[in-house]
Motif scaffolding. Structure first.
Motif, PDB file in Angstrom:
ATOM      1  N   MET A  32       0.847  -1.190   0.000  1.00 35.57           N
ATOM      2  CA  MET A  32       0.000   0.000   0.000  1.00 35.57           C
ATOM      3  C   MET A  32       0.887   1.246   0.000  1.00 35.57           C
ATOM      4  SD  MET A  32      -3.313   0.742   0.029  1.00 35.57           S
ATOM      5  CE  MET A  32      -4.030  -0.780   0.652  1.00 35.57           C
TER       6      MET A  32
ATOM      7  N   GLU B 227      -5.878  -5.880   4.943  1.00 31.26           N
ATOM      8  CA  GLU B 227      -5.229  -4.603   5.196  1.00 31.26           C
ATOM      9  C   GLU B 227      -6.200  -3.596   5.806  1.00 31.26           C
ATOM     10  OE1 GLU B 227      -1.428  -3.727   2.510  1.00 31.26           O
ATOM     11  OE2 GLU B 227      -3.303  -3.634   1.390  1.00 31.26           O
TER      12      GLU B 227
ATOM     13  N   CYS C 118      -9.437  -1.499   4.127  1.00 29.39           N
ATOM     14  CA  CYS C 118      -9.072  -1.134   2.753  1.00 29.39           C
ATOM     15  C   CYS C 118      -9.843  -1.926   1.706  1.00 29.39           C
ATOM     16  CB  CYS C 118      -7.573  -1.325   2.554  1.00 29.39           C
ATOM     17  SG  CYS C 118      -6.564  -0.281   3.613  1.00 29.39           S
ATOM     18  N   ASP C 119      -9.950  -3.250   1.886  1.00 26.25           N
ATOM     19  CA  ASP C 119     -10.610  -4.075   0.870  1.00 26.25           C
ATOM     20  C   ASP C 119     -12.053  -3.651   0.671  1.00 26.25           C
ATOM     21  OD1 ASP C 119      -8.285  -5.482   0.550  1.00 26.25           O
ATOM     22  OD2 ASP C 119      -8.910  -7.214   1.743  1.00 26.25           O
TER      23      ASP C 119
ATOM     24  N   THR D 240     -13.005   8.145  -2.761  1.00 26.41           N
ATOM     25  CA  THR D 240     -12.367   7.060  -3.501  1.00 26.41           C
ATOM     26  C   THR D 240     -12.113   7.479  -4.937  1.00 26.41           C
ATOM     27  OG1 THR D 240     -14.575   6.123  -3.926  1.00 26.41           O
ATOM     28  CG2 THR D 240     -13.308   5.190  -2.089  1.00 26.41           C
TER      29      THR D 240
ATOM     30  N   LEU E  52     -12.080   0.038  -1.016  1.00 24.48           N
ATOM     31  CA  LEU E  52     -11.629   0.105  -2.407  1.00 24.48           C
ATOM     32  C   LEU E  52     -12.420  -0.830  -3.312  1.00 24.48           C
ATOM     33  CD1 LEU E  52      -7.763   0.342  -1.925  1.00 24.48           C
ATOM     34  CD2 LEU E  52      -9.435   2.190  -2.143  1.00 24.48           C
TER      35      LEU E  52
ATOM     36  N   VAL F  29      -0.596   1.194   8.471  1.00 25.59           N
ATOM     37  CA  VAL F  29      -1.195   0.027   7.838  1.00 25.59           C
ATOM     38  C   VAL F  29      -0.951  -1.202   8.710  1.00 25.59           C
ATOM     39  CG1 VAL F  29      -1.267  -1.425   5.776  1.00 25.59           C
ATOM     40  CG2 VAL F  29      -0.753   1.009   5.569  1.00 25.59           C
TER      41      VAL F  29
ATOM     42  N   PHE G  53      -4.179   6.860   0.500  1.00 29.66           N
ATOM     43  CA  PHE G  53      -3.578   5.538   0.350  1.00 29.66           C
ATOM     44  C   PHE G  53      -4.005   4.935  -0.969  1.00 29.66           C
ATOM     45  CE2 PHE G  53      -7.477   5.032   2.807  1.00 29.66           C
ATOM     46  CZ  PHE G  53      -8.114   3.937   2.238  1.00 29.66           C
ATOM     47  N   GLU G  54      -3.097   4.199  -1.588  1.00 30.23           N
ATOM     48  CA  GLU G  54      -3.339   3.647  -2.919  1.00 30.23           C
ATOM     49  C   GLU G  54      -2.704   2.274  -3.033  1.00 30.23           C
ATOM     50  OE1 GLU G  54      -3.080   6.331  -6.340  1.00 30.23           O
ATOM     51  OE2 GLU G  54      -1.750   4.884  -7.277  1.00 30.23           O
ATOM     52  N   GLU G  55      -3.415   1.360  -3.684  1.00 31.81           N
ATOM     53  CA  GLU G  55      -2.865   0.039  -3.917  1.00 31.81           C
ATOM     54  C   GLU G  55      -1.661   0.130  -4.838  1.00 31.81           C
ATOM     55  OE1 GLU G  55      -6.107  -2.301  -5.387  1.00 31.81           O
ATOM     56  OE2 GLU G  55      -6.574  -3.049  -3.380  1.00 31.81           O
TER      57      GLU G  55
ATOM     58  N   ILE H 290      -6.265   0.473   7.434  1.00 31.53           N
ATOM     59  CA  ILE H 290      -5.583   1.757   7.618  1.00 31.53           C
ATOM     60  C   ILE H 290      -6.134   2.428   8.876  1.00 31.53           C
ATOM     61  CG2 ILE H 290      -5.374   4.109   6.730  1.00 31.53           C
ATOM     62  CD1 ILE H 290      -3.657   2.493   5.064  1.00 31.53           C
TER      63      ILE H 290
END
Length: 224
Positions: free
Chosen positions: A1, A122, A189-190, A143, A193, A116, A221-223, A124
């Motif tokens: 991440m 995951e 996160c899952d 998002t 996103l 994280v 935050f970004e994958e 945050i």
């Protein structure tokens, strides 16, 4: 991440696939997004859809946000491309020198720290120390898709394949900011996103009555 904390500014671009003046501003936003000290977002508006091409990313909520900014500043009209810096300043998105000059003077008073963890996927944790902001503020979760290329078939940009970045897909309030107690929010996160989004931004933004005010703090935050 990939985490992005302590930016000096949040740059929000109001744009449209149907606007012939917008591609240079879209390209500028992509360049600004490469800077580690900035967080950028692209809001596609829907009021250009009548000109022969419906923007594939447009949302009435994005148009409503832009109009709310205008009303907050005492303005009577909206336009594209428009860049908004830290919720407080709006200017044409093609005026690169002015945009960069304003960014050179920008800062955000609140730092949002991101941590994280990987317990059951995951997660945050976003936290910020107390700060004497003086006003109520909303914590927003925005998002976005990192990038996309669209073949525009009709309208002012008909026949062009245009690239877009940091495309907003949703914006929702997730809490209230208190200057006395600070903030700590945990974000799965899952679930946030899903399969359509590449990243998300956390904003602490003042209220101007019922309208949006200045952005006080931000993190993203970004994958990978």
């Amino acid at each position: 991440m990939k985490l992005r904390s302590s930016p000096i500014a949040v740059v929000e671009l109001f744009t449209s696939q149907g606007c012939s003046s917008c591609p240079p501003a879209d390209a500028l936003l992509a360049r600004l997004g490469a800077r580690e000290d900035l967080i950028v977002l692209a809001y596609h508006v829907d009021y250009w859809n009548y000109v022969g091409w419906e923007d594939t990313f447009a949302s009435p909520a994005n148009t409503e946000l832009q109009r709310a900014y205008a009303q907050s500043w005492g303005k009577s009209r909206v336009y594209t491309p428009q860049m908004v810096i830290n919720g407080a300043h709006g200017l044409p998105g093609t005026h690169e020198a002015e945009v960069r000059a304003l960014l050179g003077q920008s800062s955000l008073p609140i730092t949002i720290d991101l941590v994280v963890s990987e317990n059951d996927g995951e997660v945050i944790t976003a936290s910020a120390e107390p700060h004497a902001t003086g006003k109520n503020a909303i914590i927003w979760l925005v998002t976005y898709r990192a990038a996309a290329t669209v073949d525009i078939e009709r309208g002012e940009n008909g026949g062009r394949a245009l690239s877009y970045s940091y495309i907003v897909t949703g914006r929702q309030p997730i809490g209230m900011w208190s200057g006395e107690t600070g903030m700590e929010i945990t974000i799965p996160c899952d679930e946030v996103l899903g399969t359509e989004n590449d990243g998300a931004v956390i904003l602490i933004q003042e209220k101007n009555g019922e309208l949006p005010g200045a952005v006080l703090g931000a993190a993203a935050f970004e994958e990978m």
